[in-house]
Design a protein around this motif. Structure first.
Motif, PDB file in Angstrom:
ATOM      1  N   ARG A 117       0.830  -1.209   0.000  1.00 16.33           N
ATOM      2  CA  ARG A 117       0.000   0.000   0.000  1.00 16.33           C
ATOM      3  C   ARG A 117       0.863   1.256   0.000  1.00 16.33           C
ATOM      4  NH1 ARG A 117      -3.131  -2.797   4.164  1.00 16.33           N
ATOM      5  NH2 ARG A 117      -4.986  -3.718   3.214  1.00 16.33           N
ATOM      6  N   LYS A 118       1.941   1.219   0.765  1.00 23.18           N
ATOM      7  CA  LYS A 118       2.812   2.392   0.835  1.00 23.18           C
ATOM      8  C   LYS A 118       3.591   2.598  -0.464  1.00 23.18           C
ATOM      9  CE  LYS A 118       3.455   1.751   5.817  1.00 23.18           C
ATOM     10  NZ  LYS A 118       4.434   1.462   6.914  1.00 23.18           N
TER      11      LYS A 118
ATOM     12  N   LYS B 143       8.559   8.976  -6.447  1.00 25.52           N
ATOM     13  CA  LYS B 143       7.841   7.838  -5.873  1.00 25.52           C
ATOM     14  C   LYS B 143       7.262   6.918  -6.946  1.00 25.52           C
ATOM     15  CE  LYS B 143       6.770   9.882  -1.380  1.00 25.52           C
ATOM     16  NZ  LYS B 143       5.701  10.302  -0.439  1.00 25.52           N
TER      17      LYS B 143
ATOM     18  N   SER C   2      -0.030   8.866  -2.690  1.00 28.62           N
ATOM     19  CA  SER C   2      -0.091   9.384  -1.323  1.00 28.62           C
ATOM     20  C   SER C   2       0.206  10.875  -1.246  1.00 28.62           C
ATOM     21  CB  SER C   2       0.894   8.620  -0.430  1.00 28.62           C
ATOM     22  OG  SER C   2       2.234   8.774  -0.901  1.00 28.62           O
ATOM     23  N   ARG C   3       0.202  11.580  -2.382  1.00 27.89           N
ATOM     24  CA  ARG C   3       0.521  13.012  -2.342  1.00 27.89           C
ATOM     25  C   ARG C   3      -0.574  13.778  -1.612  1.00 27.89           C
ATOM     26  NH1 ARG C   3      -1.049  16.978  -5.859  1.00 27.89           N
ATOM     27  NH2 ARG C   3      -1.696  15.416  -7.393  1.00 27.89           N
TER      28      ARG C   3
ATOM     29  N   ARG D 256       0.427   2.755  -3.930  1.00 29.47           N
ATOM     30  CA  ARG D 256      -0.748   3.625  -3.933  1.00 29.47           C
ATOM     31  C   ARG D 256      -0.333   5.084  -3.849  1.00 29.47           C
ATOM     32  NH1 ARG D 256      -5.784   1.202  -0.409  1.00 29.47           N
ATOM     33  NH2 ARG D 256      -6.196  -0.636  -1.707  1.00 29.47           N
TER      34      ARG D 256
ATOM     35  N   ASP E 128       0.456  10.910  -8.157  1.00 23.86           N
ATOM     36  CA  ASP E 128       1.360  11.704  -7.323  1.00 23.86           C
ATOM     37  C   ASP E 128       2.050  12.788  -8.146  1.00 23.86           C
ATOM     38  OD1 ASP E 128       0.833  10.532  -4.926  1.00 23.86           O
ATOM     39  OD2 ASP E 128       2.526   9.144  -4.955  1.00 23.86           O
TER      40      ASP E 128
ATOM     41  N   ARG F  75       1.088   4.748  -9.598  1.00 23.41           N
ATOM     42  CA  ARG F  75       0.839   5.875  -8.691  1.00 23.41           C
ATOM     43  C   ARG F  75       1.206   7.222  -9.310  1.00 23.41           C
ATOM     44  NH1 ARG F  75       4.286   5.310  -3.250  1.00 23.41           N
ATOM     45  NH2 ARG F  75       3.347   7.369  -2.945  1.00 23.41           N
TER      46      ARG F  75
ATOM     47  N   ASP G 159      -9.061  12.696  -5.293  1.00 21.11           N
ATOM     48  CA  ASP G 159      -9.394  11.281  -5.423  1.00 21.11           C
ATOM     49  C   ASP G 159     -10.902  11.179  -5.619  1.00 21.11           C
ATOM     50  OD1 ASP G 159      -9.356   8.570  -5.480  1.00 21.11           O
ATOM     51  OD2 ASP G 159      -8.897   8.277  -3.359  1.00 21.11           O
TER      52      ASP G 159
END
Length: 286
Positions: free
Chosen positions: A55-56, A146, A61-62, A59, A215, A212, A67
């Motif tokens: 998940r880290k 990322k 995460s910014r 996915r 981001d 991802r 979303d």
């Protein structure tokens, strides 16, 4: 003037008056549900387990990222409909002999998608960064770190399996003494219980979240998905995919995915522009 007003807005004193009591239902008061205690092993697994780490890694995460749940729902519906059509055709025209063959075919297809996407990603993002104005260029380059790291993670995870076979580690080549035998067993167990779930989860999330790339900017995932699906259509055309299927059905299969993904991607870009004021030109400061 009545007695209520004579006492300054208060009702007259009544010695038989009972103070207000909140309503109490019959029976004993409800008992709150017990708090589930999480053991140390489960806490550790939730922190460093393959899915938790996945998940880290895979996915977006910014902070401040848009979303949109409607877009996510539409993408899931399109994916399920497309998968259902492929499964129906493969079993109807006997392109696969069993469910295991179908699962193997879809796994291979997903991995090919990831490989093509990992090559497409630096090209598309490099072009966007190249045409962006200098103030946006540095920010986009910083945000791409990322997503690029997620590509490295999935490639490294998959590379563990052929490396184990080619070096003879799985076959016990290095288990020449008791200590090395124990180490070989532990590494093999770690590969099966951690690396394998991490890779399977990572392949799925890499395709769902397009490495991802939200981001970088919200408009990049639909743009990359659009490019990827037409690349895969070209690969299917050159490799003769769906041989044995009648011509009209084969054309529908080969064009159904790119046309549906293109429609969803264009709709998503329009929704981002109309609903949130997010455009690709705005990301590039053009």
């Amino acid at each position: 003037m009545n007695a209520w007003n004579q006492q300054g807005g208060r009702p007259p004193y009544d010695p038989h008056h009972q103070p207000y009591q909140p309503y109490q239902p019959y029976g004993p008061p409800p008992v709150p549900p017990p708090v589930r205690r999480v053991g140390p092993f489960r806490r550790l697994w939730r922190a460093v387990g393959p899915i938790a780490v996945g998940r880290k890694v895979f996915r977006p995460s910014r902070p401040g990222r848009v979303d949109d749940p409607v877009v996510a729902r539409m993408q899931k519906i399109r994916t399920l409909v497309g998968l259902g059509a492929v499964v129906w055709v493969m079993f109807s025209y006997r392109l696969v002999a069993s469910v295991g063959d179908l699962a193997s075919d879809r796994a291979n297809q997903s991995w090919i998608n990831v490989l093509v996407l990992s090559v497409t990603f630096p090209v598309v993002v490099g072009v966007l960064i190249g045409v962006a104005r200098p103030p946006a260029r540095q920010e986009l380059l910083r945000r791409a770190a990322k997503p690029f790291g997620s590509i490295v993670a999935i490639i490294a995870g998959v590379a563990v399996f052929p490396a184990s076979v080619l070096t003879g580690f799985v076959g016990g080549r290095f288990a020449t003494n008791p200590v090395m035998s124990v180490i070989t067993g532990l590494v093999t167990l770690f590969t099966l219980l951690w690396i394998l779930p991490f890779v399977v989860y990572g392949v799925g999330m890499s395709l769902v979240h397009v490495f991802r790339t939200a981001d970088i900017h919200e408009t990049v995932p639909p743009l990359l998905a659009l490019v990827l699906v037409w690349e895969m259509t070209l690969i299917d055309l050159l490799t003769g995919a769906y041989e044995g299927v009648p011509g009209p059905v084969r054309i529908a299969l080969m064009l159904g995915a790119p046309l549906s993904v293109t429609a969803v991607a264009l709709w998503e870009l329009r929704r981002l522009r109309v609903g949130y004021g997010l455009t690709l030109r705005g990301a590039l400061m053009r």
